[in-house]
Design a protein around this motif. Structure first.
Motif, PDB file in Angstrom:
ATOM      1  N   SER A 189       0.902  -1.228  -0.033  1.00 46.77           N
ATOM      2  CA  SER A 189      -0.006  -0.138  -0.126  1.00 46.77           C
ATOM      3  C   SER A 189       0.976   1.368  -0.195  1.00 46.77           C
ATOM      4  N   ASP A 208     -12.860   3.758  -5.890  1.00 50.27           N
ATOM      5  CA  ASP A 208     -12.834   2.895  -4.258  1.00 50.27           C
ATOM      6  C   ASP A 208     -11.795   2.023  -4.224  1.00 50.27           C
ATOM      7  N   SER A 209     -11.248   1.326  -5.552  1.00 52.95           N
ATOM      8  CA  SER A 209     -10.108   0.668  -5.372  1.00 52.95           C
ATOM      9  C   SER A 209      -8.914   1.171  -4.865  1.00 52.95           C
ATOM     10  N   ARG A 211      -8.578   4.034  -3.319  1.00 54.62           N
ATOM     11  CA  ARG A 211      -9.025   4.556  -1.936  1.00 54.62           C
ATOM     12  C   ARG A 211      -8.570   3.327  -1.034  1.00 54.62           C
ATOM     13  N   ASP A 212      -9.066   2.259  -1.285  1.00 51.26           N
ATOM     14  CA  ASP A 212      -9.036   1.088  -0.406  1.00 51.26           C
ATOM     15  C   ASP A 212      -7.518   0.551  -0.154  1.00 51.26           C
ATOM     16  N   ARG A 215      -5.685   3.243   1.858  1.00 48.37           N
ATOM     17  CA  ARG A 215      -5.886   3.880   3.384  1.00 48.37           C
ATOM     18  C   ARG A 215      -4.866   3.455   4.277  1.00 48.37           C
TER      19      ARG A 215
ATOM     20  N   ASP B 208      -8.618  -6.091   8.346  1.00 48.57           N
ATOM     21  CA  ASP B 208      -9.391  -5.415   7.327  1.00 48.57           C
ATOM     22  C   ASP B 208      -8.448  -4.941   6.437  1.00 48.57           C
ATOM     23  N   SER B 209      -7.037  -4.513   6.773  1.00 51.36           N
ATOM     24  CA  SER B 209      -6.002  -4.210   5.629  1.00 51.36           C
ATOM     25  C   SER B 209      -5.978  -5.101   4.369  1.00 51.36           C
ATOM     26  N   ASP B 212      -9.168  -5.625   2.406  1.00 48.86           N
ATOM     27  CA  ASP B 212      -9.541  -4.137   1.548  1.00 48.86           C
ATOM     28  C   ASP B 212      -8.497  -4.315   0.525  1.00 48.86           C
ATOM     29  N   ARG B 215      -9.670  -7.099  -2.070  1.00 46.75           N
ATOM     30  CA  ARG B 215     -11.369  -7.520  -2.600  1.00 46.75           C
ATOM     31  C   ARG B 215     -11.333  -7.195  -3.988  1.00 46.75           C
TER      32      ARG B 215
END
Lengths: 281, 281
Positions: A189, A208-209, A211-212, A215, B208-209, B212, B215
């Motif tokens: 990330s 959204d991709s 953004r997710d 994050r 969650d990481s 996310d 996904r």
């Protein structure tokens, strides 16, 4: 039960919130504001910037410290703890910490090494939230010294916090696995954001991709730089495995090999679906 | 206005849902079930698996096709469209499509190339959802042939769908940028899942990481393999830039260089915060 929290940040605060209905929570933090805030919000029942009243009668202590501070805290204060105190460590790496700390542990206390796999991209007790534990995963890494009743107490507390899967792993299994699901995920990330290079206003061209995926790059860098280094061998291996996967995509793209691309995508989709469970292929 | 949707999948269905209050929506799809479902759910007012009644009186057509099918559709059917019809293309790549299609376009119609940056990890009209457009980004790539009034009509429709930022870019700007925010992001998510290699039950050890970041690996592989190849040059460049960022983390970790790690993390955090806007550092 009187439960002590050492380090009242995001994790310490979230643990306090998730247990303060059924237990008496006392917290210790060097930051007076954190303690005052938590007292005023009734997140904790007692707390201070010194340890004067902290240990007496406290049966369980959650150590919510950065990896590098754990050994020092144990060495400095384990003698002040009540006999039989259960100390629960919650950091994201295990082998180095267990190897460093266990030789120095008194028989007086029982230290249980665990990893609540939950968090937020925020720092501090003000952002603590007990819902981060709901349906989350919890790993316990027992050592030879742990008593069975300590382990089951830790497990029961985790259930009270609403964790869903509670699993026992060896320290090597934990670090191997977590270097993939957690540390590698953060490296990726971060690297994605680092590799941005543009004069355009990024936020107008993302979905959204993006953004997710980015994050978690809003990272607590003092904590995560320690975590990366404490789990260095496994993490490097995972980065290299990822580089190999990336290069498979790169050469399929370079060769216009649409069948290979679809095959790689299908493999990923099938693996990921197993996590989701209820999703149709 | 009578609006036609060619290809009633996730995107076509979502567009229909977001416009069917104020417009008459007619859809065309080869899949009878998709049409029947959309009619029964009142997502569309009319629809069929042939084009018999599709073009007459239709002022605006959304082409919701895979990149490779766009040119053929235009060549086969543009002569049947009413004079002045505005054809809106919505795929995730622009240069190759614009270059392929524009030489063949009749002056009869005005084709506007756009990219609604929104989607879901699902396939088919049953998963369509107009809320995916809410506060999302929309890019319009005007060509020399586009009339000003066509562009503003497309923009007004995008506002009706509740898009937030609507930006005009050149085809090169679009493809350069989207290769980073969208295609590279998908490559990364896929490669992360591909690189998994374990006998353990992954879902018990993730937070969650990981959830996310992976996904979007539950991907529509026929569509995305086309998108990767159609934007190949820019995408390869972005993968290589990402590889460079990754190797910076790798060497900082190998060298136990905690200061370098923190510096890289802070750089990423600052960049990412700009997107969030309201987040404190």
């Amino acid at each position: 039960v009187k439960i002590g929290i050492v380090g009242l940040g995001l994790m310490g605060g979230s643990i306090a919130k998730s247990l303060n209905q059924n237990h008496f929570i006392i917290a210790y933090d060097v930051d007076r504001d954190a303690i005052d805030y938590a007292l005023s919000q009734k997140i904790i029942q007692a707390g201070d910037t010194n340890l004067e009243n902290f240990f007496h009668g406290t049966k369980v202590i959650y150590l919510c410290l950065y990896p590098q501070s754990i050994l020092q805290f144990i060495q400095s204060y384990q003698n002040q703890m009540d006999p039989g105190t259960i100390v629960i460590e919650i950091s994201g790496v295990k082998t180095k910490i267990i190897n460093a700390v266990t030789p120095f542990l008194n028989n007086n206390i029982d230290m249980v090494f665990t990893h609540p796999i939950a968090g937020r991209e925020k720092v501090g007790v003000k952002y603590s939230k007990d819902s981060i534990f709901q349906n989350a995963n919890y790993v316990i890494v027992p050592t030879d010294k742990n008593k069975a009743e300590s382990l089951s107490l830790v497990e029961n507390l985790a259930r009270e916090m609403k964790f869903k899967n509670i699993t026992q792993l060896t320290k090597e299994q934990h670090d191997d696995f977590i270097s993939y699901t957690s540390q590698l995920t953060h490296v990726l990330s971060l690297a994605l954001v680092n590799s941005e290079d543009t004069n355009l206003d990024t936020k107008r061209f993302i979905g959204d991709s993006y953004r997710d995926l980015t994050r978690i790059s809003m990272i607590n860098e003092p904590l995560w730089s320690e975590l990366f280094l404490e789990n260095k061998e496994y993490l490097i291996e995972k980065i290299e495995r990822l580089e190999k996967s990336l290069s498979e995509y790169k050469s399929a793209i370079n060769n216009n090999d649409i069948e290979k691309l679809k095959e790689l995508m299908l493999e990923a989709k099938r693996k990921r679906m197993k996590i989701e469970g209820d999703d149709p292929l």
